[in-house]
Design a protein around this motif. Structure first.
Motif, PDB file in Angstrom:
ATOM      1  N   ASP A  43      10.272  -1.749   2.986  1.00 31.29           N
ATOM      2  CA  ASP A  43       8.906  -1.991   2.531  1.00 31.29           C
ATOM      3  C   ASP A  43       8.120  -2.804   3.559  1.00 31.29           C
ATOM      4  N   GLU A  44       8.458  -2.628   4.835  1.00 31.71           N
ATOM      5  CA  GLU A  44       7.833  -3.409   5.901  1.00 31.71           C
ATOM      6  C   GLU A  44       7.080  -2.487   6.858  1.00 31.71           C
ATOM      7  N   PHE A  45       5.756  -2.534   6.780  1.00 31.67           N
ATOM      8  CA  PHE A  45       4.897  -1.766   7.675  1.00 31.67           C
ATOM      9  C   PHE A  45       4.034  -2.740   8.457  1.00 31.67           C
ATOM     10  N   GLN A  74      -8.662  -1.155   3.827  1.00 28.36           N
ATOM     11  CA  GLN A  74      -9.106  -2.543   3.941  1.00 28.36           C
ATOM     12  C   GLN A  74      -9.397  -2.898   5.398  1.00 28.36           C
ATOM     13  N   ARG A  75      -8.532  -2.463   6.289  1.00 26.25           N
ATOM     14  CA  ARG A  75      -8.671  -2.788   7.704  1.00 26.25           C
ATOM     15  C   ARG A  75      -9.903  -2.122   8.316  1.00 26.25           C
ATOM     16  N   VAL A  76     -10.148  -0.853   7.949  1.00 25.87           N
ATOM     17  CA  VAL A  76     -11.297  -0.137   8.492  1.00 25.87           C
ATOM     18  C   VAL A  76     -12.600  -0.738   7.975  1.00 25.87           C
ATOM     19  N   LYS A 129       0.437   2.274  -0.520  1.00 23.16           N
ATOM     20  CA  LYS A 129       0.390   0.972   0.157  1.00 23.16           C
ATOM     21  C   LYS A 129      -0.288   1.097   1.516  1.00 23.16           C
ATOM     22  N   LEU A 130       0.066   2.126   2.268  1.00 21.23           N
ATOM     23  CA  LEU A 130      -0.521   2.324   3.584  1.00 21.23           C
ATOM     24  C   LEU A 130      -2.016   2.631   3.493  1.00 21.23           C
ATOM     25  N   LEU A 168      -1.806  -5.105   5.415  1.00 22.80           N
ATOM     26  CA  LEU A 168      -0.905  -4.643   6.465  1.00 22.80           C
ATOM     27  C   LEU A 168      -0.948  -5.656   7.606  1.00 22.80           C
ATOM     28  N   PRO A 169       0.152  -6.361   7.867  1.00 23.12           N
ATOM     29  CA  PRO A 169       0.145  -7.395   8.908  1.00 23.12           C
ATOM     30  C   PRO A 169       0.179  -6.807  10.318  1.00 23.12           C
ATOM     31  N   ASN A 170      -0.204  -7.622  11.276  1.00 21.43           N
ATOM     32  CA  ASN A 170      -0.073  -7.283  12.689  1.00 21.43           C
ATOM     33  C   ASN A 170       1.371  -7.414  13.138  1.00 21.43           C
TER      34      ASN A 170
END
Length: 397
Positions: free
Chosen positions: A154-156, A91-93, A84-85, A341-343
């Motif tokens: 499950d919260e990152f 995706q973010r990069v 997941k990470l 991955l949310p802010n």
């Protein structure tokens, strides 16, 4: 994210027994002698001190060199959690790299109104001299440090992005090596993904972005500010592990349109420069004229395709604290997907309603200066003794 919510317990979660990723480790830990564990921790710290594995935080009176802490309890992630990470970070990069290309070219995201134009134009990290420049391989962000916090099973959340000159990976590698030497039985009992291949992977990644002027096997060098820099250990470590040259600005000069490094056989062209020098000090002809750390004319060579600089000049615009608050929009704009991955919940203090909220809740928030990278210019509300400094800022829960 409520302040009433207790911190997430990595080992035990919300239950009485250890979570699945920690079960084997917990069984081993419970059977160990505490005196032995304390002795091993002291041995690790002594080894770090002998090797010089230290860090510093500039701008603090008490900021003497400190040892990287060695924790006998590792942070263990299951394969599902890591998947997941890794997907969210990738995706973010990709979005960050696309954002940088857009900002220095067509600026479609500004035309679409997803980010105010003044957030870019008035940002000190924005380099107009990079407008229209096409980096080798179209890569701006070769190395990115994504800070993650966890609040639940499950919260990152992403705390911030570091895309200028991110550091710290060498400490992780040394920490893992020390853990393996002291407790090899843990690695036999647990299926642990190796991290020792990082330097080789980094070299392959840098070599894959060699400039058009490269002829043959790319020559790679690491540019360090010198031995007095807080991260010098990492610069030397990565250069050694990659089989790259470790150079300072005075070791390099521009010759016949190439950046060349001094060797015992004369000057040799450098194809890829992994720089650990900030933009302002990279080129005294184009940026800070008083800099003694950079290479005069290197930006002109870069613009002409004579060298790859990792990370690319101007990447700081993507990890600015205010731009961070727009990352969900940036991810969606360039990938067509919602951010995996949310802010961390963030309030922009330039907006009156958000500023009022931050001032009313200072005791529960972290206030960060908009400009700059890493953890500098922060006010941690719960631990603060005075008010925040004036200037553009964001507040985070």
């Amino acid at each position: 994210m409520s302040n009433d919510k207790p911190p997430f317990d990595e080992m035990f979660g919300t239950g009485e027994g250890p979570r699945d990723p920690y079960k084997t480790y917990h069984q081993w830990f419970e059977g160990e002698d505490n005196a032995r564990l304390r002795r091993k921790t002291e041995e690790a710290e002594q080894a770090f001190r002998r090797t010089g594995i230290t860090f510093n935080v500039y701008g603090r009176e008490e900021a003497n060199e400190r040892l990287i802490p060695f924790d006998i309890v590792p942070h263990i992630l299951s394969n599902r959690e890591w998947q997941k990470l890794s997907e969210g970070i990738e995706q973010r990069v990709r979005a960050l790299n696309a954002f940088l290309h857009d900002i220095y070219h067509r600026q479609e995201i500004l035309k679409a109104g997803r980010i105010p134009a003044h957030m870019i134009a008035n940002n000190e990290a924005y380099l107009p001299k990079m407008i229209g420049v096409e980096p080798p391989g179209s890569v701006y962000t070769h190395i990115v440090g994504t800070d993650i916090v966890r609040t639940g099973e499950d919260e990152f959340f992403v705390l911030e992005d570091n895309a200028r000159t991110p550091s710290g990976v060498s400490y992780m590698l040394e920490n893992r090596e020390t853990m393996f030497e002291m407790f090899p039985e843990l690695f036999i009992q647990n299926q642990v993904q190796p991290v020792s291949t990082y330097p080789k992977r980094l070299r392959r990644s840098l070599a894959a972005c060699a400039p058009p002027a490269c002829n043959g096997k790319p020559v790679i060098a690491v540019l360090t500010p010198g031995i007095h820099n807080s991260a010098y250990f990492e610069h030397a470590f990565l250069a050694d592990e990659m089989g790259a040259e470790l150079v300072e600005g005075h070791d390099l000069r521009v010759i016949d349109g190439r950046v060349a490094m001094r060797t015992t056989q004369g000057y040799t062209p450098v194809d890829v420069l992994y720089r650990r020098v900030d933009d302002a000090f990279l080129d005294p002809l184009n940026f800070n004229p008083e800099s003694m750390l950079g290479v005069p004319g290197i930006l002109d060579v870069y613009r002409a395709g004579g060298i790859t600089i990792a990370n690319a000049p101007g990447t700081g615009i993507s990890d600015d604290k205010a731009i961070y608050s727009y990352m969900p929009d940036i991810v969606e704009f360039y990938t067509g997907e919602k951010a995996k991955l949310p802010n961390v919940p963030t309030w922009r203090c330039s907006e009156p309603d958000s500023l009022a909220y931050v001032l009313d809740n200072l005791a529960d928030l972290v206030v960060k200066e908009v400009h700059g990278s890493g953890g500098y210019g922060m006010l941690v509300g719960p631990a603060a003794r005075g008010g925040p400094r004036s200037g553009p800022a964001v507040g985070q829960r």
